[in-house]
Design an enzyme around this catalytic site. Structure first.
Site, PDB file in Angstrom:
ATOM      1  N   ASP A 190       0.850  -1.193   0.000  1.00 35.31           N
ATOM      2  CA  ASP A 190       0.000   0.000   0.000  1.00 35.31           C
ATOM      3  C   ASP A 190       0.885   1.242   0.000  1.00 35.31           C
ATOM      4  OD1 ASP A 190      -2.212  -1.626   0.192  1.00 35.31           O
ATOM      5  OD2 ASP A 190      -2.578  -1.245   2.321  1.00 35.31           O
ATOM      6  N   LYS A 191       0.372   2.311  -0.556  1.00 35.20           N
ATOM      7  CA  LYS A 191       1.124   3.564  -0.632  1.00 35.20           C
ATOM      8  C   LYS A 191       1.668   3.991   0.739  1.00 35.20           C
ATOM      9  CE  LYS A 191       0.523   8.455  -1.781  1.00 35.20           C
ATOM     10  NZ  LYS A 191      -0.405   9.497  -2.272  1.00 35.20           N
TER      11      LYS A 191
END
Length: 246
Positions: free
Chosen positions: A62-63
């Site tokens: 995930d970012k």
């Protein structure tokens, strides 16, 4: 060194290990693993493409999650690692800071996950979801927050985040599955005083408290590999304050 070279160097995160087949990178929080559909912001893959010329996506983080991520350098390596992930022959360990103190200090979160029926981009525990299994172990219990190690046995979107919410102990600073609030030193330190130079308090942590810290696998040459990335400075500093102010 020229300014431009300096800037390029800053753009490249720490390389944990590389050989002719793959590269393992310590991704900072806030950087996309691969380009999004809109391609409005830079990604780690873009930076690696600029460095190596060709690079292949094996998995993603995930970012807002920091830590170890692998990219293949050749098609052969890409096939090999994709198969390892698919067949769950890579051990994936994460460290995360959760709210509160889980009653059971060690256990398995076995709860199926599916897409949220209404809210796009959100996942939810649902009996008709895909099987999702996460082992966890509390490493440090600071009452208000606990440092937990997670081992993923499946790779669902937002799996750890959803399982933590389902357990009643969401990850700190999680905007999707928790309260999303930053952690301030004043909420930890009893006799906190704001510096006279500061108009307002700066958060100690203001991003998802989740870090991919360890990958274990056997490479294509049969070599047992154990790659690790220590916790980032922001989470380490927060843990230090939590220990001091127990």
């Amino acid at each position: 060194m020229h300014q431009k070279e300096n800037r390029v160097k800053k753009l490249l995160p720490e390389i944990i290990f590389e050989n002719d087949a793959y590269v393992a990178v310590n991704k900072p929080a806030g950087l996309l693993s691969i380009p999004d559909r809109e391609q409005t912001e830079p990604s780690l893959k873009d930076r690696l493409l600029a460095k190596y010329g060709s690079i292949y996506t094996v998995h993603r983080l995930d970012k807002d999650t920091s830590g170890i991520i692998l990219f293949a350098k050749t098609e052969v390596a890409h096939k090999y690692f994709s198969r390892l992930f698919e067949e769950r022959r890579i051990e994936k360990y994460y460290l995360g800071l959760v709210h509160g103190s889980p009653a059971e200090k060690k256990g398995t979160m076995d709860a199926p996950i599916s897409e949220h029926p209404v809210q796009k981009g959100l996942m939810v525990v649902h009996r008709k979801g895909k099987p999702s299994v996460t082992d966890y172990e509390v490493l440090e219990d600071h009452k208000t927050f606990s440092l937990v190690q997670f081992q993923l046995h499946t790779g669902r979107t937002h799996q750890i985040r959803v399982h933590c919410k389902n357990m009643g102990h969401p990850l700190a600073c999680d905007e999707l599955y928790g309260d999303g609030k930053p952690i301030l030193l004043s909420s930890i330190k009893k006799k906190f005083k704001l510096s006279r130079h500061d108009e307002e308090e700066r958060p100690m942590l203001n991003r998802l408290a989740l870090h991919s810290w360890r990958l274990k696998f056997t490479d294509a040459d049969g070599k047992e590999t154990d790659l690790q990335a220590e916790l980032p400075k922001d989470i380490r500093a927060l843990l230090q304050q939590l220990k001091k102010n127990l």
